[in-house]
Design an enzyme around this catalytic site. Structure first.
Site, mmCIF file in Angstrom:
data_model
loop_
_atom_site.group_PDB
_atom_site.id
_atom_site.type_symbol
_atom_site.label_atom_id
_atom_site.label_comp_id
_atom_site.label_asym_id
_atom_site.label_seq_id
_atom_site.Cartn_x
_atom_site.Cartn_y
_atom_site.Cartn_z
ATOM 1 N N LYS A 185 -76.762 -3.384 90.326
ATOM 2 C CA LYS A 185 -76.636 -4.300 91.094
ATOM 3 C C LYS A 185 -75.589 -5.625 90.226
ATOM 4 C CE LYS A 185 -78.341 -8.455 91.814
ATOM 5 N NZ LYS A 185 -77.442 -9.164 92.070
ATOM 6 N N GLU A 260 -80.738 -8.643 77.761
ATOM 7 C CA GLU A 260 -79.738 -9.275 76.789
ATOM 8 C C GLU A 260 -79.614 -10.760 77.410
ATOM 9 O OE1 GLU A 260 -76.844 -10.989 75.809
ATOM 10 O OE2 GLU A 260 -75.367 -9.284 75.995
ATOM 11 N N CYS A 294 -72.040 -15.220 76.587
ATOM 12 C CA CYS A 294 -73.409 -15.423 76.126
ATOM 13 C C CYS A 294 -73.478 -15.639 74.583
ATOM 14 C CB CYS A 294 -74.253 -14.168 76.394
ATOM 15 S SG CYS A 294 -73.535 -12.702 76.146
ATOM 16 N N GLU A 390 -78.465 -23.479 76.770
ATOM 17 C CA GLU A 390 -77.441 -22.736 76.972
ATOM 18 C C GLU A 390 -76.635 -23.521 78.038
ATOM 19 O OE1 GLU A 390 -77.268 -18.739 79.010
ATOM 20 O OE2 GLU A 390 -75.935 -18.207 77.219
HETATM 21 P P1 NAI Z 1 -79.261 -15.138 86.396
HETATM 22 O O1 NAI Z 1 -79.682 -14.657 85.132
HETATM 23 O O2 NAI Z 1 -80.136 -15.559 87.584
HETATM 24 O O3 NAI Z 1 -78.255 -14.045 86.949
HETATM 25 C C1 NAI Z 1 -77.816 -12.791 86.493
HETATM 26 C C2 NAI Z 1 -78.091 -11.650 87.275
HETATM 27 O O4 NAI Z 1 -79.294 -11.318 87.665
HETATM 28 C C3 NAI Z 1 -77.419 -11.588 88.847
HETATM 29 O O5 NAI Z 1 -76.927 -10.259 88.970
HETATM 30 C C4 NAI Z 1 -78.523 -12.138 89.504
HETATM 31 O O6 NAI Z 1 -78.196 -11.729 91.075
HETATM 32 C C5 NAI Z 1 -79.650 -11.347 89.022
HETATM 33 N N1 NAI Z 1 -81.009 -11.873 89.337
HETATM 34 C C6 NAI Z 1 -81.280 -13.227 89.527
HETATM 35 N N2 NAI Z 1 -82.692 -13.319 89.846
HETATM 36 C C7 NAI Z 1 -83.104 -11.935 89.775
HETATM 37 C C8 NAI Z 1 -84.493 -11.495 89.904
HETATM 38 N N3 NAI Z 1 -85.724 -12.160 90.227
HETATM 39 N N4 NAI Z 1 -84.728 -10.018 89.948
HETATM 40 C C9 NAI Z 1 -83.591 -9.186 89.347
HETATM 41 N N5 NAI Z 1 -82.198 -9.848 89.330
HETATM 42 C C10 NAI Z 1 -82.167 -11.018 89.620
HETATM 43 O O7 NAI Z 1 -78.190 -16.309 86.271
HETATM 44 P P2 NAI Z 1 -77.620 -17.256 87.253
HETATM 45 O O8 NAI Z 1 -78.420 -17.928 88.184
HETATM 46 O O9 NAI Z 1 -76.336 -16.678 87.956
HETATM 47 O O10 NAI Z 1 -77.006 -18.335 86.392
HETATM 48 C C11 NAI Z 1 -77.741 -19.417 85.732
HETATM 49 C C12 NAI Z 1 -77.738 -19.665 84.467
HETATM 50 O O11 NAI Z 1 -78.059 -18.913 83.507
HETATM 51 C C13 NAI Z 1 -76.114 -20.172 84.045
HETATM 52 O O12 NAI Z 1 -75.990 -21.433 84.277
HETATM 53 C C14 NAI Z 1 -76.037 -19.826 82.767
HETATM 54 O O13 NAI Z 1 -76.232 -20.867 81.953
HETATM 55 C C15 NAI Z 1 -76.968 -18.632 82.536
HETATM 56 N N6 NAI Z 1 -76.476 -17.358 82.631
HETATM 57 C C16 NAI Z 1 -76.317 -16.523 81.072
HETATM 58 C C17 NAI Z 1 -75.710 -15.624 81.244
HETATM 59 C C18 NAI Z 1 -75.672 -14.841 79.766
HETATM 60 O O14 NAI Z 1 -74.987 -13.748 79.649
HETATM 61 N N7 NAI Z 1 -76.261 -15.462 78.692
HETATM 62 C C19 NAI Z 1 -75.242 -14.771 82.353
HETATM 63 C C20 NAI Z 1 -75.352 -15.439 83.614
HETATM 64 C C21 NAI Z 1 -75.776 -16.687 83.585
#
Ligand code: NAI
Ligand code: MG
Length: 488
Positions: A185, A260, A294, A390
């Site tokens: 996904k 991760e 990240c 972050e």
């Molecule tokens: P997120 O971690 O919620 O999203 C990442 C992935 O997880 C997306 O594909 C999303 O659809 C999926 N996801 C979200 N909720 C889920 C659930 N309950 N069950 C299964 N999958 C789920 O991050 P988001 O909301 O896009 O961004 C929020 C903050 O997180 C950003 O502002 C950033 O600071 C941080 N972030 C950090 C990342 C990293 O690699 N360290 C990557 C993305 C976001």
């Protein structure tokens, strides 16, 4: 290089069992160009029913009656063929990625697309190199004992929006090499290149059902994937908040998972460092991809004797980066992914300023696209949210130190809930090795601002998650050992 036109978008469907699949419901998610805020298309908002269809295609591919064996050499050949197919359409992938994720087309061409190709080729090699072990048993009698490595089963993979294509390649590469079937996904903000990758995969000898893509929201499609009983393992990359929720669910189900997560990685600069290379490496680490990485080095801990010189050099590099629409060939700093991310990054900077931090460079830009300048905050304290959390934007927090005691310097660096990466700039090998010993991080880089080699395992300690991706460990994470004992 001429300006790229709008790429052809994949259909608003899932890719299941090797073909485009009609979503079970009619809900869609708008595809936004982060450079303009304009809607350029849509993708399907997948449901639990769509996830179920994809998992059952994957399950059938691995375990269905009458299925053909997918041998290691075939897996290797298919991954190599997929890499070649992406390479043959590299410019189309670069345009899609640039439009969807707001990445400067220059970067998509030299980093994201070549990186995805290299990852597929790297993991292809592992398909034919995985082995088990034979053991000599001490139990009286005649015995043959061996531990064989088997694919863990159907794998659910959840990818964030910062490196969509490379992220997808690094997820499917090891899983397919190990013989697992995948349901991936992508992030709801960036599904396009992954859909195109799935379409190509079905033409490259990856058998139907081994690589399925369901687009949709995290709370719906993502959560349904995590909860599905036929999914043996989840591999997640994203925020610590969502990772914690996923790890909790997997724990309850005794489901394998690799998470991760976020980082707040320290960059230590000792007074003997080559300041010009340090400035370049530090600027690249925090400003590349508009800070949405990240492992970005976001906390600069620098000896007080060189702080002014170093900050001036980093600020000059930041100021020299051309900010603009992702499709412009000259752009080196594109927009943040969304309006939500823009207000999140702005919020961290504003609250730090309100608590006494000094905006030494940069700041938010207003307008249609989600632009943010290369930003440096000085006079920060360890308690500020901008220093603790972050940010995921081009924001460097600078804190000078006076000591030369490695324990004290490492303590400053380790003063974080996260432990993804750490960076050290020095010419002194004893100090470098001493800090490697003391830093609590999954990755340590000496005199380097970044760059990936897929042979190196990556992952976090503390709140940055657990498990490793890439390298041998990243492939073995998709296998399970089966102990076989035979008496003779
Ligand atoms: P997120 O971690 O919620 O999203 C990442 C992935 O997880 C997306 O594909 C999303 O659809 C999926 N996801 C979200 N909720 C889920 C659930 N309950 N069950 C299964 N999958 C789920 O991050 P988001 O909301 O896009 O961004 C929020 C903050 O997180 C950003 O502002 C950033 O600071 C941080 N972030 C950090 C990342 C990293 O690699 N360290 C990557 C993305 C976001
Ligand atoms: Mg997008």
């Amino acid at each position: 290089m001429s300006q790229p036109g709008l790429p052809v978008l994949p259909p608003a469907r899932h890719h299941i069992g090797g073909i485009w699949a009609q979503p079970s419901g009619g809900e869609t998610i708008a595809v936004e160009d982060p450079s303009t805020g304009q809607i350029v298309g849509d993708v399907a908002a997948g449901s639990a029913a769509d996830i179920d269809a994809a998992v059952s295609a994957a399950h059938h591919a691995m375990y269905g009656a009458g299925r053909a064996r997918w041998a290691p050499a075939q897996r290797q050949a298919a991954l190599l063929a997929l890499a070649d197919a992406v390479e043959a359409r590299a410019e189309e992938f670069a345009r899609l990625e640039s439009l969807d994720a707001g990445k400067p087309i220059f970067n998509a061409r030299i980093v994201d697309v070549p990186g995805a190709i290299a990852a597929l080729r790297y993991f292809a090699g592992w398909a034919t190199k995985l082995t088990g072990e034979t053991m000599e048993l001490s139990t009286p009698g005649n015995w043959h004992g061996h531990a064989r490595r088997e694919p863990v089963g159907v794998v659910g993979q959840i990818v964030p929006w910062n490196y969509p294509l490379m992220g997808a390649a690094c997820k499917i590469g090891p899983a397919l090499a190990a013989g697992c079937a995948v349901v991936l996904k992508p992030a709801e903000q960036t599904s396009l290149s992954t859909l195109r990758l799935a379409e190509l995969a079905s033409e490259c000898g990856i058998p139907a059902g081994y690589f399925n893509v369901v687009t949709g929201l995290g709370a719906e499609a993502g959560a349904a994937l995590v909860e599905h009983p036929d999914v043996a393992k989840i591999s997640f990359t994203g925020s610590t908040l969502t990772g914690r929720r996923i790890a909790e669910s997997c724990g309850r189900q005794i489901k394998r998972c690799t998470v991760e997560l976020g980082g707040k990685s320290p960059v230590i600069v000792l007074p003997d460092a080559d300041l010009e290379s340090a400035a370049r490496g530090i600027a690249t680490s925090i400003f590349f991809n508009t800070g949405q990485t990240c492992s970005a080095g976001s906390r600069l801990l620098v000896h007080a004797s060189v702080v002014a010189d170093l900050v001036e050099r980093i600020a000059a590099i930041g100021a020299s980066m051309t900010i603009g629409a992702s499709g412009d060939a000259d752009t080196r700093l594109g927009p943040l992914i969304s309006a939500a991310q823009h207000s999140r990054v702005s919020g961290f900077v504003e609250s730090a300023q309100a608590q006494g931090a000094h905006l030494a460079a940069g700041g938010a830009l207003s307008g249609k696209g989600h632009f943010f300048r290369p930003t440096i905050l000085t006079d920060v304290t360890a308690q500020m949210a901008a220093v603790e959390e972050e940010i995921f934007g081009p924001v460097l927090c600078v804190a000078p130190f006076e000591t030369s005691d490695l324990d004290e310097i490492a303590a400053l660096a380790n003063d974080s809930a996260y432990g993804l990466a750490a960076y050290v700039w020095t010419r002194d090998i004893t100090d470098a090795l001493g800090l490697i010993d003391r830093l609590r991080a999954g990755t340590v880089r000496i005199n380097s601002g970044g760059g990936n080699d897929f042979s190196m395992p990556v992952g976090g300690v503390k709140q940055s998650g657990f498990g490793r991706e890439n390298g041998r460990a990243g492939v073995e994470a998709y296998t399970e050992l089966k102990s076989v004992t035979m008496a003779y």
